[in-house]
Design a protein around this motif. Structure first.
Motif, PDB file in Angstrom:
ATOM      1  N   HIS A 227     -52.015  88.506  96.348  1.00  0.00           N
ATOM      2  CA  HIS A 227     -52.467  87.888  97.610  1.00  0.00           C
ATOM      3  C   HIS A 227     -53.983  87.746  97.662  1.00  0.00           C
ATOM      4  CE1 HIS A 227     -48.590  87.799  99.522  1.00  0.00           C
ATOM      5  NE2 HIS A 227     -48.366  89.018  99.054  1.00  0.00           N
ATOM      6  N   ARG A 228     -54.654  88.689  96.994  1.00  0.00           N
ATOM      7  CA  ARG A 228     -56.131  88.649  97.039  1.00  0.00           C
ATOM      8  C   ARG A 228     -56.711  87.486  96.231  1.00  0.00           C
ATOM      9  NH1 ARG A 228     -58.381  94.155  95.539  1.00  0.00           N
ATOM     10  NH2 ARG A 228     -56.735  95.535  96.227  1.00  0.00           N
ATOM     11  N   PHE A 229     -55.860  86.802  95.477  1.00  0.00           N
ATOM     12  CA  PHE A 229     -56.352  85.707  94.632  1.00  0.00           C
ATOM     13  C   PHE A 229     -56.106  84.344  95.280  1.00  0.00           C
ATOM     14  CE2 PHE A 229     -57.309  87.704  90.452  1.00  0.00           C
ATOM     15  CZ  PHE A 229     -56.917  88.995  90.748  1.00  0.00           C
ATOM     16  N   ALA A 230     -55.768  84.359  96.583  1.00  0.00           N
ATOM     17  CA  ALA A 230     -55.401  83.096  97.230  1.00  0.00           C
ATOM     18  C   ALA A 230     -56.510  82.046  97.116  1.00  0.00           C
ATOM     19  CB  ALA A 230     -55.039  83.360  98.693  1.00  0.00           C
ATOM     20  N   ASP A 231     -57.784  82.488  97.227  1.00  0.00           N
ATOM     21  CA  ASP A 231     -58.867  81.493  97.168  1.00  0.00           C
ATOM     22  C   ASP A 231     -59.714  81.630  95.904  1.00  0.00           C
ATOM     23  OD1 ASP A 231     -58.211  80.535  99.742  1.00  0.00           O
ATOM     24  OD2 ASP A 231     -59.133  82.359 100.579  1.00  0.00           O
ATOM     25  N   THR A 232     -59.228  82.402  94.955  1.00  0.00           N
ATOM     26  CA  THR A 232     -60.033  82.650  93.748  1.00  0.00           C
ATOM     27  C   THR A 232     -60.110  81.410  92.866  1.00  0.00           C
ATOM     28  OG1 THR A 232     -59.410  84.964  93.797  1.00  0.00           O
ATOM     29  CG2 THR A 232     -60.140  84.107  91.680  1.00  0.00           C
ATOM     30  N   GLU A 233     -61.316  81.170  92.350  1.00  0.00           N
ATOM     31  CA  GLU A 233     -61.474  79.998  91.477  1.00  0.00           C
ATOM     32  C   GLU A 233     -61.747  80.371  90.032  1.00  0.00           C
ATOM     33  OE1 GLU A 233     -64.381  77.503  93.297  1.00  0.00           O
ATOM     34  OE2 GLU A 233     -63.072  77.118  95.017  1.00  0.00           O
ATOM     35  N   ASP A 234     -62.291  81.555  89.820  1.00  0.00           N
ATOM     36  CA  ASP A 234     -62.621  81.981  88.443  1.00  0.00           C
ATOM     37  C   ASP A 234     -62.275  83.455  88.269  1.00  0.00           C
ATOM     38  OD1 ASP A 234     -64.559  79.625  87.670  1.00  0.00           O
ATOM     39  OD2 ASP A 234     -65.201  80.350  89.638  1.00  0.00           O
ATOM     40  N   VAL A 235     -61.758  83.787  87.099  1.00  0.00           N
ATOM     41  CA  VAL A 235     -61.453  85.187  86.801  1.00  0.00           C
ATOM     42  C   VAL A 235     -61.924  85.492  85.375  1.00  0.00           C
ATOM     43  CG1 VAL A 235     -59.626  86.935  86.577  1.00  0.00           C
ATOM     44  CG2 VAL A 235     -59.364  85.104  88.250  1.00  0.00           C
ATOM     45  N   ILE A 236     -62.505  86.670  85.205  1.00  0.00           N
ATOM     46  CA  ILE A 236     -62.930  87.094  83.858  1.00  0.00           C
ATOM     47  C   ILE A 236     -62.020  88.245  83.414  1.00  0.00           C
ATOM     48  CG2 ILE A 236     -64.810  88.078  82.472  1.00  0.00           C
ATOM     49  CD1 ILE A 236     -65.736  85.461  83.496  1.00  0.00           C
ATOM     50  N   PHE A 237     -61.529  88.157  82.191  1.00  0.00           N
ATOM     51  CA  PHE A 237     -60.712  89.222  81.609  1.00  0.00           C
ATOM     52  C   PHE A 237     -61.507  89.876  80.487  1.00  0.00           C
ATOM     53  CE2 PHE A 237     -56.443  88.485  83.347  1.00  0.00           C
ATOM     54  CZ  PHE A 237     -56.597  87.239  83.933  1.00  0.00           C
ATOM     55  N   ILE A 353     -49.549  85.273  91.122  1.00  0.00           N
ATOM     56  CA  ILE A 353     -50.623  84.410  91.649  1.00  0.00           C
ATOM     57  C   ILE A 353     -50.124  82.957  91.688  1.00  0.00           C
ATOM     58  CG2 ILE A 353     -52.929  83.487  91.183  1.00  0.00           C
ATOM     59  CD1 ILE A 353     -53.668  86.270  90.030  1.00  0.00           C
ATOM     60  N   ALA A 354     -49.487  82.522  90.609  1.00  0.00           N
ATOM     61  CA  ALA A 354     -48.999  81.129  90.549  1.00  0.00           C
ATOM     62  C   ALA A 354     -47.856  80.913  91.534  1.00  0.00           C
ATOM     63  CB  ALA A 354     -48.556  80.799  89.134  1.00  0.00           C
ATOM     64  N   ALA A 355     -46.934  81.872  91.604  1.00  0.00           N
ATOM     65  CA  ALA A 355     -45.767  81.709  92.487  1.00  0.00           C
ATOM     66  C   ALA A 355     -46.219  81.650  93.947  1.00  0.00           C
ATOM     67  CB  ALA A 355     -44.770  82.839  92.263  1.00  0.00           C
ATOM     68  N   GLN A 356     -47.206  82.506  94.308  1.00  0.00           N
ATOM     69  CA  GLN A 356     -47.673  82.496  95.704  1.00  0.00           C
ATOM     70  C   GLN A 356     -48.417  81.209  96.050  1.00  0.00           C
ATOM     71  OE1 GLN A 356     -49.776  86.226  96.318  1.00  0.00           O
ATOM     72  NE2 GLN A 356     -47.940  87.408  95.862  1.00  0.00           N
ATOM     73  N   ARG A 357     -48.926  80.517  95.023  1.00  0.00           N
ATOM     74  CA  ARG A 357     -49.561  79.207  95.281  1.00  0.00           C
ATOM     75  C   ARG A 357     -48.509  78.100  95.354  1.00  0.00           C
ATOM     76  NH1 ARG A 357     -55.601  78.750  92.896  1.00  0.00           N
ATOM     77  NH2 ARG A 357     -56.281  80.760  93.675  1.00  0.00           N
ATOM     78  N   GLY A 358     -47.277  78.480  95.184  1.00  0.00           N
ATOM     79  CA  GLY A 358     -46.181  77.509  95.280  1.00  0.00           C
ATOM     80  C   GLY A 358     -46.091  76.586  94.071  1.00  0.00           C
ATOM     81  N   LEU A 359     -46.591  77.022  92.931  1.00  0.00           N
ATOM     82  CA  LEU A 359     -46.613  76.137  91.759  1.00  0.00           C
ATOM     83  C   LEU A 359     -45.324  76.228  90.946  1.00  0.00           C
ATOM     84  CD1 LEU A 359     -50.302  76.921  90.800  1.00  0.00           C
ATOM     85  CD2 LEU A 359     -49.406  74.807  91.801  1.00  0.00           C
ATOM     86  N   ASP A 360     -45.124  75.212  90.128  1.00  0.00           N
ATOM     87  CA  ASP A 360     -43.937  75.182  89.282  1.00  0.00           C
ATOM     88  C   ASP A 360     -44.199  76.056  88.044  1.00  0.00           C
ATOM     89  OD1 ASP A 360     -41.750  74.655  87.777  1.00  0.00           O
ATOM     90  OD2 ASP A 360     -41.887  72.471  87.908  1.00  0.00           O
ATOM     91  N   VAL A 361     -43.927  77.333  88.193  1.00  0.00           N
ATOM     92  CA  VAL A 361     -44.299  78.321  87.175  1.00  0.00           C
ATOM     93  C   VAL A 361     -43.661  78.016  85.807  1.00  0.00           C
ATOM     94  CG1 VAL A 361     -44.112  80.760  86.559  1.00  0.00           C
ATOM     95  CG2 VAL A 361     -44.603  80.113  88.909  1.00  0.00           C
ATOM     96  N   ASP A 362     -42.409  77.613  85.830  1.00  0.00           N
ATOM     97  CA  ASP A 362     -41.706  77.422  84.551  1.00  0.00           C
ATOM     98  C   ASP A 362     -42.085  76.118  83.844  1.00  0.00           C
ATOM     99  OD1 ASP A 362     -40.350  79.835  84.650  1.00  0.00           O
ATOM    100  OD2 ASP A 362     -38.694  78.990  85.828  1.00  0.00           O
TER     101      ASP A 362
END
Ligand code: M6R
Length: 374
Positions: A227-237, A353-362
Motif C-alpha cells: 500500500h505504501r507504494f501507491a504513488d511510488t515512481e522509483d525504487v532502488i534494490f 504492488i502491481a495487483a493493487q494498481r489494478g494491473l494485468d499481472v499475468d
C-alpha cells in the motif's frame, strides 16, 4: 486453472516449496553416494576436464545464471562468466579451451539464447583441436523445446507449466540446477571438504519447509507493505555478493509487472552515482543476509538512510537490522543458500504492488512469455 488465487503469478509463487521438493527427490536422494550426492547424468571425466564455464541467458534466466556463477566460482572454484545472450552473439570472448557453455532459458525458445548457443557451437567446431570441442548444456523447463532439440544435454528443472509472464517458480528451479552443478563439481574435484558439501546438501533439504513458512508469512507482509507504494515512481534494490543478482531480479520483477522504474545495484556501487537519486520519495530495498558482506550492506543502507530514503530490509531480525524502517524478515541461513529465500519477498512485494494498481499481472503490457524474435 488459477484455483483460489487471483492471478497465476500468485499461484506460481505459492507452488515454489513443491518445486524444490520435487527437485530434491529427483536430484538429492537421501542415500546418494557421499562423493556424488547430486544425481546428474554426467560421468567423472565431465567434472574433471572442464576448466571454465560460460553461461548465456536473457532476463530472469540470466539472473539465475549470475547466482550460478557465484556458486560455481566461490563454492566449486571454477572460473565462470555470465553473458547476455544478445550481446554474446555479436561480441563473444576469445575462445578458451575446455570450456562448458550453459544456456539457461525456462521456455527453451528465447531466440537470442538459442542463436548464441548455436553460434558458439559453430565457432568451436571449425577448430580441429579437441580442447575446443563444443560441450553445451541447456537448463530449461521444457524438455520438448527448441533448446532441447538443439542442445544434446538438457537439465530439465521440472517446475511444471508457468503461465504468468513474470518468471517465479522457474527462476527457483534454475537456481536449483546451479546448486546441483556446483555441488557436483565441488564433490568430484574435491574443491570443498566433505563437511562443507554435506552442510550445503542438508541446508537444501531444509528449504521446502522454510519456503512454505516464508511464502505464508510474506504473503501478508508484502500485501500490507505494498500500500505504501501507491504513488511510488522509483525504487532502488541493493544486494551484494550472491544476493546482488536477487536485487537485479527484484528490480526486473517490479518494473515488468507494475511499470514502476526500478534499478538493482550492488550496494557498494551506490556512492558512485545512484545515491544522487535518493530522497524521501525513493524506497530502497536492501538484502542484508549474514555472511562476508553483511556489515558492508548495513553500512551502505545507512548511507541511503542519511539521504532520507525509506529503507526496507530483507534480512534476519537482529539488533543490527533495526536500522531498517520496515523489515521483510527471513530466517538465518548460510549465505550460500540465502537466494532461495530472499527472492520470495521480492516476488510477493512486486506482485502486490502491481495487483493493487489494478494491473494485468499475468499479461503485462508489451511482454510475451517467450521472446522468439531477436
Ligand atoms: O524463457 P527464458 O527464460 O529464456 O526467458 C528469458 C526472459 O525473456 C525472461 O526471463 C523475462 O525476463 C521474464 N519475463 C522475467 O520475468
Amino acid at each position: 486453472d488459477k484455483q483460489h488465487f487471483r492471478h497465476f503469478m500468485l499461484k506460481e509463487i505459492h507452488e515454489q516449496p513443491e518445486t524444490v521438493e520435487l527437485w530434491l527427490s529427483k536430484h538429492l536422494p537421501i542415500h546418494a553416494p557421499i562423493d556424488s550426492p547430486i544425481v546428474l547424468p554426467y560421468d567423472a571425466s565431465f567434472y574433471e576436464s572442464i576448466e571454465q564455464i560460460q553461461i548465456l541467458a536473457c532476463g530472469t534466466s540470466r539472473h539465475a545464471g549470475m547466482v550460478g556463477a557465484y556458486l560455481l566460482e566461490q563454492f566449486a572454484g571454477i572460473r565462470t562468466s555470465v553473458f547476455f545472450a544478445s550481446e554474446f552473439r555479436y561480441a563473444p570472448p576469445p575462445l578458451s579451451p575446455h570450456t562448458l557453455t550453459i544456456g539457461v532459458t525456462q521456455s527453451g525458445e528465447t531466440a537470442d539464447t538459442l542463436a548464441a548457443l548455436s553460434m558458439e557451437h559453430q565457432r568451436r567446431s571449425v577448430l580441429d583441436n579437441n580442447d575446443f570441442a563444443s560441450f553445451q548444456l541447456g537448463i530449461t523447463n521444457s524438455s520438448e523445446s527448441s533448446l532441447a532439440l538443439q542442445v544434446p544435454n538438457i537439465l530439465d528443472i521440472g517446475a511444471g507449466i508457468e503461465v504468468g509472464v513474470a518468471a517465479t517458480k522457474t527462476f527457483l528451479g534454475q537456481l536449483l540446477a546451479f546448486y546441483g552443478l556446483a555441488i557436483s563439481f565441488a564433490a568430484r574435484r574435491k574443491s570443498r571438504s566433505q563437511e562443507e558439501i554435506n552442510a550445503l546438501c542438508e541446508e537444501l533439504r531444509s528449504i521446502p519447509k522454510q519456503l512454505k513458512d516464508l511464502v505464508k508469512e510474506h504473503n501478508q507482509l508484502a500485501e500490507s507493505l505494498a500500500h505504501r507504494f501507491a504513488d511510488t515512481e522509483d525504487v532502488i534494490f541493493l544486494g551484494r555478493g550472491i544476493n546482488y543478482p536477487i536485487a537485479l531480479e527484484g528490480a526486473l520483477k517490479l518494473k515488468e509487472i507494475s511499470y514502476i522504474h526500478a534499478e538493482g545495484y550492488p550496494a557498494g556501487e551506490m556512492k558512485h552515482g545512484p545515491i544522487a537519486l535518493l530522497d524521501q520519495r525513493v524506497p530502497v530495498i536492501s538484502i542484508a543476509t549474514e555472511g562476508i558482506v553483511f556489515e558492508k550492506v548495513l553500512s551502505n543502507a545507512q548511507e541511503a538512510k542519511a539521504r532520507d530514503a525509506s529503507l526496507i530490509g530483507i534480512c534476519p531480525q537482529t539488533v543490527e537490522t533495526q536500522i531498517f524502517d520496515s523489515l521483510l524478515p527471513i530466517p538465518k541461513v548460510s549465505e550460500w543458500i540465502s537466494p532461495l529465500l530472499t527472492v520470495i519477498p521480492m516476488q510477493l512485494l512486486s506482485y502486490y504492488i502491481a495487483a493493487q494498481r489494478g494491473l494485468d499481472v499475468d499479461q503485462p503490457r508489451n511482454l510475451a512469455k517467450s521472446v522468439t524474435v531477436e
